[in-house]
Design a protein around this motif. Structure first.
Motif, PDB file in Angstrom:
ATOM      1  N   UNK A  85       8.163   1.520   8.519  1.00  0.00           N
ATOM      2  CA  UNK A  85       7.174   1.832   9.695  1.00  0.00           C
ATOM      3  C   UNK A  85       7.446   3.160   9.893  1.00  0.00           C
ATOM      4  N   UNK A 108       3.890   1.923   1.067  1.00  0.00           N
ATOM      5  CA  UNK A 108       2.914   1.145   1.617  1.00  0.00           C
ATOM      6  C   UNK A 108       2.901  -0.421   1.317  1.00  0.00           C
ATOM      7  N   UNK A 111       5.087  -2.336   3.395  1.00  0.00           N
ATOM      8  CA  UNK A 111       4.675  -2.529   4.772  1.00  0.00           C
ATOM      9  C   UNK A 111       3.619  -3.641   4.664  1.00  0.00           C
ATOM     10  N   UNK A 112       2.651  -3.620   3.463  1.00  0.00           N
ATOM     11  CA  UNK A 112       1.855  -4.772   3.398  1.00  0.00           C
ATOM     12  C   UNK A 112       2.455  -6.018   3.323  1.00  0.00           C
ATOM     13  N   UNK A 115       3.940  -7.304   6.601  1.00  0.00           N
ATOM     14  CA  UNK A 115       2.991  -7.997   7.423  1.00  0.00           C
ATOM     15  C   UNK A 115       2.399  -9.286   6.922  1.00  0.00           C
ATOM     16  N   UNK A 116       2.339  -9.346   5.410  1.00  0.00           N
ATOM     17  CA  UNK A 116       1.937 -10.611   4.862  1.00  0.00           C
ATOM     18  C   UNK A 116       2.844 -11.678   5.428  1.00  0.00           C
ATOM     19  N   UNK A 125       5.061  -1.471  17.723  1.00  0.00           N
ATOM     20  CA  UNK A 125       4.131  -0.534  17.678  1.00  0.00           C
ATOM     21  C   UNK A 125       3.219   0.022  16.667  1.00  0.00           C
ATOM     22  N   UNK A 126       4.025  -0.023  15.348  1.00  0.00           N
ATOM     23  CA  UNK A 126       3.191   0.582  14.121  1.00  0.00           C
ATOM     24  C   UNK A 126       2.287  -0.538  13.729  1.00  0.00           C
ATOM     25  N   UNK A 129      -0.547  -0.803  15.978  1.00  0.00           N
ATOM     26  CA  UNK A 129      -1.474   0.440  15.875  1.00  0.00           C
ATOM     27  C   UNK A 129      -2.392   0.158  14.498  1.00  0.00           C
ATOM     28  N   UNK A 130      -1.792  -0.296  13.336  1.00  0.00           N
ATOM     29  CA  UNK A 130      -2.471  -0.607  12.403  1.00  0.00           C
ATOM     30  C   UNK A 130      -3.419  -1.682  12.534  1.00  0.00           C
ATOM     31  N   UNK A 131      -3.049  -2.745  13.229  1.00  0.00           N
ATOM     32  CA  UNK A 131      -3.982  -3.596  13.340  1.00  0.00           C
ATOM     33  C   UNK A 131      -5.101  -3.552  14.330  1.00  0.00           C
ATOM     34  N   UNK A 134      -7.753  -1.469  12.368  1.00  0.00           N
ATOM     35  CA  UNK A 134      -8.452  -2.292  11.399  1.00  0.00           C
ATOM     36  C   UNK A 134      -9.435  -3.021  12.382  1.00  0.00           C
ATOM     37  N   UNK A 206      -8.248 -10.190  -2.498  1.00  0.00           N
ATOM     38  CA  UNK A 206      -6.950  -9.625  -2.249  1.00  0.00           C
ATOM     39  C   UNK A 206      -6.099 -10.906  -2.799  1.00  0.00           C
ATOM     40  N   UNK A 207      -4.947 -10.421  -3.271  1.00  0.00           N
ATOM     41  CA  UNK A 207      -3.975 -11.224  -3.888  1.00  0.00           C
ATOM     42  C   UNK A 207      -3.417 -12.493  -3.017  1.00  0.00           C
TER      43      UNK A 207
ATOM     44  N   UNK B  46      -3.654   3.588   8.503  1.00  0.00           N
ATOM     45  CA  UNK B  46      -3.481   2.492   8.947  1.00  0.00           C
ATOM     46  C   UNK B  46      -4.027   1.274   8.183  1.00  0.00           C
ATOM     47  N   UNK B  47      -5.344   1.519   7.610  1.00  0.00           N
ATOM     48  CA  UNK B  47      -5.747   0.253   6.849  1.00  0.00           C
ATOM     49  C   UNK B  47      -4.960   0.015   5.699  1.00  0.00           C
ATOM     50  N   UNK B  49      -2.144   0.262   5.312  1.00  0.00           N
ATOM     51  CA  UNK B  49      -1.002  -0.524   5.205  1.00  0.00           C
ATOM     52  C   UNK B  49      -0.964  -1.926   5.644  1.00  0.00           C
ATOM     53  N   UNK B 201       3.096   5.972  18.055  1.00  0.00           N
ATOM     54  CA  UNK B 201       4.082   4.874  17.756  1.00  0.00           C
ATOM     55  C   UNK B 201       5.370   5.153  17.950  1.00  0.00           C
TER      56      UNK B 201
END
Lengths: 228, 292
Positions: A85, A108, A111-112, A115-116, A125-126, A129-131, A134, A206-207, B46-47, B49, B201
């Motif tokens: 992050x 990256x 990170x994904x 989240x998955x 926070x990170x 922020x990303x969410x 999106x 997406x997988x 952002x997207x 990630x 962040x």
């Protein structure tokens, strides 16, 4: 102790536990999508990445160690690390790596995966922020900075504190506003429906994610574990 | 020469002066700039990630529309947009499986993509397509007495090879400013990261990174920092009050976009270049320039 209660890891030392095998496969699948991703196996652990990173001093696992841990079969600890992050995507490691490893893209992927798997602290926070970013893009097709910041402040803390934190943004907000640098209202793109169709379709491709179970600590170790 | 123009979200709000100055400069240099119709957000880091295929697909929509317009290469001034769009194009060209997924997603909106249009940063476009000498020949004023610390940031010079510059020590912007009469400033932190969204962040870390950049610019006697990215400009300019008080010394310095001094040299109006949008303004006397 019944053998059926044991993980395959405990039964055959040297192989990876089921959760790690799942994570490893998911990770390597993502690495496949990165042009040059296969160079991951050429890491010589020189530490150029860590030395070049402007943020490694704030990381709990250095970029070099990220690769070391992956090799050692411990992806799960990476998904729980602060490192993934903290990366600001400046690509200095990627450009300087003598083996040509795409370290930024590997982070990256991690990170994904984090989240998955839902592995990150609540209100982190990170992630928020990303969410939030999106959300803005899905809703308007473009980023709306005011909405992004408001949502971010609100979601990273409790409602009352969130209001307070949003207020703390006001000085910068007014500074920008006075200079004509703020869009008070969001601007929706005309083709928002098209964009939504693209996103929907891409999401289907997406997988699939296989969720791992939480690691449960056990008191049974060593020979006791295999029942001798 | 004509180009498709991808402004990006920041250039509509916090980076509005970058948008204004690019449009002015391209007009002054006789280059056509055609905004990509109904462009959407590139997705940024952002997207990327959150969702892989989706992030490439939304980015690709812009590439597909630009291709349909047929106005040539895409000019993306924001370093993050530039990187994301260029990276998307390269990934799609090198990874057929990914491309077929993205193609299918684009087809849902009736779009096709052949990856014909290259994605380029305006600095590179000006320096390679026109050349520094040709630009300097069109200058109406000299930037005499201006000392600019040229800050390239990270995402523009680093991963994509379209920009044939030295990644560790690029000189394109320094050379351009020098050709326009500005005094050269050696700025060793020119490609060090500004922290980007870390400022939001993880503020302490963001402030640390920006403080080192501001201190360096002051130590080298710069009169302004010149940037190529709205995120860098924002981080470097908007936190100067906070950083000055935490550093215990005045670290205020104007932070411009490279298109602004270039525009001034080309004789454009300071208002048209968006200088009024800056919170740490360029001093009035800096706007009085000698004619060539």
């Amino acid at each position: 102790m019944a053998v059926s209660n044991l993980t395959d890891h405990a039964l055959s030392p040297g192989t990876l536990p089921h959760s790690e095998r799942v994570l490893r496969k998911a990770f390597l699948d993502q690495v496949d999508d990165i042009p040059g991703g296969e160079k991951l196996r050429k890491c010589i652990q020189c530490g150029t990445c860590t030395g070049s990173c402007p943020l490694s001093y704030t990381m709990d696992v250095s970029p070099r160690e990220v690769i070391a841990r992956f090799r050692a079969g411990d992806i799960e600890s990476l998904l729980r690390s602060r490192t993934i992050w903290t990366c600001a995507s400046c690509y200095n490691c990627t450009v300087r790596c003598p083996a040509g490893i795409k370290i930024t893209d590997l982070l990256y992927a991690l990170k994904r995966m984090s989240m998955d798997q839902g592995i990150y602290p609540k209100r982190f926070p990170v992630y928020v922020f990303s969410e939030s970013f999106v959300k803005m893009v899905k809703r308007y097709g473009r980023n709306w900075e005011v909405g992004l910041m408001e949502r971010f402040q609100r979601r990273t803390t409790t409602p009352v504190l969130g209001l307070f934190k949003s207020m703390s943004m006001l000085p910068i907000f007014f500074k920008l506003f006075r200079r004509g640098r703020v869009n008070i209202f969001p601007k929706k793109i005309k083709g928002i429906r098209d964009l939504k169709r693209i996103i929907e379709k891409a999401e289907q491709m997406e997988r699939p994610v296989e969720r791992i179970e939480e690691k449960r600590p056990t008191r049974v170790v060593g020979y006791e574990a295999i029942g001798s | 020469m004509d180009y498709a123009y991808y402004p990006g979200c920041s250039l509509e709000s916090t980076g509005v002066s970058y948008h204004k100055s690019i449009v002015e400069v391209f007009r002054a240099l006789g280059l056509g700039l055609h905004e990509i119709e109904d462009w959407n957000c590139c997705g940024a880091t952002a997207y990327m990630s959150v969702k892989e295929t989706v992030s490439f697909a939304i980015s690709a929509r812009n590439l597909a529309i630009a291709e349909r317009m047929g106005k040539g290469d895409i000019v993306a001034p924001c370093s993050a947009c530039y990187l994301v769009l260029a990276k998307t194009r390269r990934f799609l060209m090198e990874r057929p499986e990914l491309k077929s997924k993205v193609d299918e997603a684009l087809a849902a909106a009736g779009l096709t993509l052949k990856c014909k249009c290259a994605v380029r940063h305006p600095l590179e476009v000006l320096v390679s397509d026109l050349g520094i000498e040709a630009i300097a020949a069109k200058a109406k004023r000299r930037l005499t007495g201006h000392r600019y610390a040229c800050y390239y940031g990270c995402q523009m010079v680093r991963p994509e090879r379209y920009f044939e510059e030295d990644r560790e020590f690029p000189m394109a912007m320094d050379d351009l400013m020098a050709a326009l009469g500005a005094e050269e400033v050696e700025f060793p932190l020119k490609v060090r990261c500004c922290g980007a969204s870390q400022m939001v962040t993880n503020e302490e870390v963001g402030l640390d990174l920006v403080q080192s950049l501001l201190e360096c610019a002051h130590a080298r006697g710069a009169s302004a920092i010149v940037t190529t990215c709205p995120m860098c400009q924002y981080n470097l300019e908007l936190y100067q009050d906070k950083i000055s008080s935490r550093a215990g010394k005045d670290l205020h310095i104007p932070v411009l976009y490279f298109t602004q001094p270039l525009g001034l040299a080309l004789g454009c109006d300071p208002q048209a270049l968006g200088l009024q949008h800056h919170t740490v303004p360029l001093p009035q006397e800096a706007l009085i320039l000698e004619e060539v």
